[in-house]
Enzyme design. Structure first.
Site, PDB file in Angstrom:
ATOM      1  N   LYS A  60      -0.450  24.170  -1.492  1.00  0.00           N
ATOM      2  CA  LYS A  60      -1.158  23.105  -2.232  1.00  0.00           C
ATOM      3  C   LYS A  60      -2.520  22.860  -1.614  1.00  0.00           C
ATOM      4  O   LYS A  60      -2.772  23.169  -0.453  1.00  0.00           O
ATOM      5  CB  LYS A  60      -0.351  21.807  -2.256  1.00  0.00           C
ATOM      6  CG  LYS A  60       0.012  21.208  -0.877  1.00  0.00           C
ATOM      7  CD  LYS A  60      -1.050  20.343  -0.221  1.00  0.00           C
ATOM      8  CE  LYS A  60      -0.574  19.734   1.096  1.00  0.00           C
ATOM      9  NZ  LYS A  60      -1.674  19.293   1.974  1.00  0.00           N
ATOM     10  N   VAL A  88      -0.476  28.726   9.045  1.00  0.00           N
ATOM     11  CA  VAL A  88       0.443  27.860   9.791  1.00  0.00           C
ATOM     12  C   VAL A  88      -0.368  26.691  10.363  1.00  0.00           C
ATOM     13  O   VAL A  88      -1.465  26.901  10.896  1.00  0.00           O
ATOM     14  CB  VAL A  88       1.119  28.672  10.914  1.00  0.00           C
ATOM     15  CG1 VAL A  88       2.053  27.779  11.731  1.00  0.00           C
ATOM     16  CG2 VAL A  88       1.884  29.847  10.319  1.00  0.00           C
ATOM     17  N   ALA A  89       0.188  25.465  10.251  1.00  0.00           N
ATOM     18  CA  ALA A  89      -0.535  24.248  10.677  1.00  0.00           C
ATOM     19  C   ALA A  89      -1.935  24.249  10.046  1.00  0.00           C
ATOM     20  O   ALA A  89      -2.939  23.964  10.686  1.00  0.00           O
ATOM     21  CB  ALA A  89      -0.620  24.147  12.202  1.00  0.00           C
ATOM     22  N   GLY A 117      -2.694  22.759   6.775  1.00  0.00           N
ATOM     23  CA  GLY A 117      -2.993  21.726   5.789  1.00  0.00           C
ATOM     24  C   GLY A 117      -2.735  22.162   4.354  1.00  0.00           C
ATOM     25  O   GLY A 117      -3.102  21.460   3.412  1.00  0.00           O
ATOM     26  N   MET A 118      -2.084  23.325   4.170  1.00  0.00           N
ATOM     27  CA  MET A 118      -1.769  23.802   2.818  1.00  0.00           C
ATOM     28  C   MET A 118      -0.282  23.648   2.497  1.00  0.00           C
ATOM     29  O   MET A 118       0.211  24.182   1.506  1.00  0.00           O
ATOM     30  CB  MET A 118      -2.192  25.259   2.642  1.00  0.00           C
ATOM     31  CG  MET A 118      -3.702  25.441   2.699  1.00  0.00           C
ATOM     32  SD  MET A 118      -4.223  27.108   2.259  1.00  0.00           S
ATOM     33  CE  MET A 118      -4.041  27.085   0.475  1.00  0.00           C
ATOM     34  N   GLY A 153       4.762  25.039   5.520  1.00  0.00           N
ATOM     35  CA  GLY A 153       6.121  24.720   5.986  1.00  0.00           C
ATOM     36  C   GLY A 153       6.906  23.984   4.908  1.00  0.00           C
ATOM     37  O   GLY A 153       8.094  24.243   4.700  1.00  0.00           O
ATOM     38  N   SER A 154       6.221  23.087   4.198  1.00  0.00           N
ATOM     39  CA  SER A 154       6.873  22.345   3.108  1.00  0.00           C
ATOM     40  C   SER A 154       7.228  23.294   1.964  1.00  0.00           C
ATOM     41  O   SER A 154       8.277  23.135   1.328  1.00  0.00           O
ATOM     42  CB  SER A 154       5.950  21.237   2.598  1.00  0.00           C
ATOM     43  OG  SER A 154       5.650  20.334   3.630  1.00  0.00           O
ATOM     44  N   ALA A 155       6.364  24.268   1.700  1.00  0.00           N
ATOM     45  CA  ALA A 155       6.653  25.274   0.660  1.00  0.00           C
ATOM     46  C   ALA A 155       7.908  26.060   1.044  1.00  0.00           C
ATOM     47  O   ALA A 155       8.784  26.309   0.199  1.00  0.00           O
ATOM     48  CB  ALA A 155       5.464  26.220   0.493  1.00  0.00           C
ATOM     49  N   ASP A 183       5.407  16.093   2.257  1.00  0.00           N
ATOM     50  CA  ASP A 183       4.858  17.025   1.268  1.00  0.00           C
ATOM     51  C   ASP A 183       5.926  17.892   0.594  1.00  0.00           C
ATOM     52  O   ASP A 183       5.609  18.672  -0.299  1.00  0.00           O
ATOM     53  CB  ASP A 183       3.845  17.978   1.942  1.00  0.00           C
ATOM     54  CG  ASP A 183       2.520  17.288   2.262  1.00  0.00           C
ATOM     55  OD1 ASP A 183       2.219  16.237   1.658  1.00  0.00           O
ATOM     56  OD2 ASP A 183       1.795  17.822   3.122  1.00  0.00           O
TER      57      ASP A 183
HETATM   58  O1  C5P Z   1       6.230  13.796   6.675  1.00  0.00           O
HETATM   59  P1  C5P Z   1       5.741  14.818   7.649  1.00  0.00           P
HETATM   60  O2  C5P Z   1       6.849  15.344   8.519  1.00  0.00           O
HETATM   61  O3  C5P Z   1       4.933  15.882   7.049  1.00  0.00           O
HETATM   62  O4  C5P Z   1       4.757  14.008   8.616  1.00  0.00           O
HETATM   63  C1  C5P Z   1       4.384  14.515   9.862  1.00  0.00           C
HETATM   64  C2  C5P Z   1       3.637  13.427  10.602  1.00  0.00           C
HETATM   65  O5  C5P Z   1       2.369  13.210   9.974  1.00  0.00           O
HETATM   66  C3  C5P Z   1       4.297  12.075  10.624  1.00  0.00           C
HETATM   67  O6  C5P Z   1       5.229  11.955  11.673  1.00  0.00           O
HETATM   68  C4  C5P Z   1       3.100  11.147  10.820  1.00  0.00           C
HETATM   69  O7  C5P Z   1       2.686  11.154  12.163  1.00  0.00           O
HETATM   70  C5  C5P Z   1       2.014  11.843  10.022  1.00  0.00           C
HETATM   71  N1  C5P Z   1       1.934  11.310   8.645  1.00  0.00           N
HETATM   72  C6  C5P Z   1       1.393  10.043   8.457  1.00  0.00           C
HETATM   73  N2  C5P Z   1       1.319   9.534   7.196  1.00  0.00           N
HETATM   74  C7  C5P Z   1       1.749  10.251   6.125  1.00  0.00           C
HETATM   75  C8  C5P Z   1       2.275  11.553   6.294  1.00  0.00           C
HETATM   76  C9  C5P Z   1       2.354  12.049   7.574  1.00  0.00           C
HETATM   77  O8  C5P Z   1       1.000   9.375   9.408  1.00  0.00           O
HETATM   78  N3  C5P Z   1       1.648   9.723   4.921  1.00  0.00           N
END
Ligand code: C5P
Length: 307
Positions: free
Chosen positions: A13, A99-100, A102-103, A106-108, A140
């Protein structure tokens, strides 16, 4: 034991808007996230096994855990737990997404694993159940299941599909490094504190999607979309990673209609007028030496599909 396997192709994404509000008591930030699924993919194959195992191959394999901490493995384990069965499956991830980056690579993978395991195990879970399992895995992951174009509020997981006409063409510049999502949000908060700005959800109104951006998507208007792309995290990330500001500038100089940080980075995204313009832009960006590799893709595309 069944011997068949299921392969699912799961898209990345780009956030065409990422508006960040305040930090909530649970540590997450309130977002108004406008997601678009794009035609860059990981392939996730699941097959019966005596226990849960993971292998990762492909250009992006390095740095992806091949054990139960992998988000795709967590997805299989959680789906199995809800179904009251053992997650006896081997997951093979063919990794193309950064990887890491922003796309949501990992969620995909997690969304792909949910669809693939559901089919392999014959669960026929309904959409709402898969969505709630996805939300428990990460902010995500629900959009990873959904695809298309959507507004995500809350921590990003409360989704409303959006109208989007036509196809938008993108180039993604993959950085030679990754960025940690929690670290990026921490840096954003530090920045707000330093500016003397409020930073808790109690003190900041919930962010909202840009009406101009929603209109641009609904009309399929490239120029209007270019003018309304935004990512609140970009100034903070480019401040501590100035090489990304150089990549953004290189893409603009190479003819991009607009440039922005992809999610929490470190990938950067560039909008092009059409497919030939995207191919040209990709070549020029790579030649500029300001990124490790490039991906050309279009969106929106549908969510994960068995292939
Ligand atoms: O939900 P996800 O595991 O992708 O989030 C990883 C980290 O990113 C969270 O633990 C939080 O530190 C940060 N995050 C956030 N606000 C969001 C999504 C993620 O602070 N809306």
């Amino acid at each position: 034991m069944l011997t068949r396997s299921v392969t699912v192709r799961a898209p990345a994404k780009v956030n065409v808007q990422l508006a960040v509000g305040g930090r909530r008591p649970d540590g997450f930030h309130e977002l108004a996230n406008v997601y678009m699924a794009v035609s860059a993919y990981d392939d996730i194959t699941v097959s019966p096994s005596d226990r849960l195992t993971v292998t990762v191959s492909g250009p992006g394999a390095e740095g992806v855990p091949a054990d139960e901490t992998n988000l795709a493995a967590q997805a299989a384990a959680l789906l199995a737990k809800h179904a009251g069965i053992e997650p006896a499956v081997h997951i093979r991830i063919e990794k193309h997404l950064p990887v890491a980056g922003g796309m949501a690579g990992g969620s995909a993978d997690a969304a792909g694993a949910l669809i693939a395991c559901d089919a392999l195990w014959g669960l026929e879970s309904d959409r709402d159940h898969l969505m709630s399992v996805a939300a428990a895995l990460g902010s995500d992951v629900p959009f990873g299941l959904m695809g298309g174009t959507a507004l995500g509020v809350g921590r990003g997981e409360l989704l409303t599909p959006l109208a989007c006409a036509g196809t938008f063409h993108w180039v993604f510049a993959v950085a030679g490094f990754g960025l940690s999502t929690p670290e990026v949000y921490r840096a954003y908060e530090r920045h707000r504190r330093q500016m003397g700005s409020p930073f808790t959800a109690a003190d900041i109104p919930a962010p909202r999607p840009s009406p101009a951006l929603l209109e641009a998507l609904a009309r399929g208007d490239h120029s209007a979309l270019a003018a309304s792309l935004s990512n609140d995290l970009e100034p903070v990330v480019t401040a501590f990673r100035p090489e990304l500001a150089r990549t953004l500038a290189a893409g603009r100089a190479a003819g991009a209609l607009a440039a922005l940080l992809c999610g929490t980075g470190a990938t950067t995204a560039f909008l092009a007028r059409d497919e030939p313009a995207a191919a040209h832009l990709a070549r020029r960006l790579l030649a500029s030496g300001s990124c490790a590799s490039v991906l050309a893709a279009h969106g929106p595309v549908t969510g994960p599909r068995p292939i």
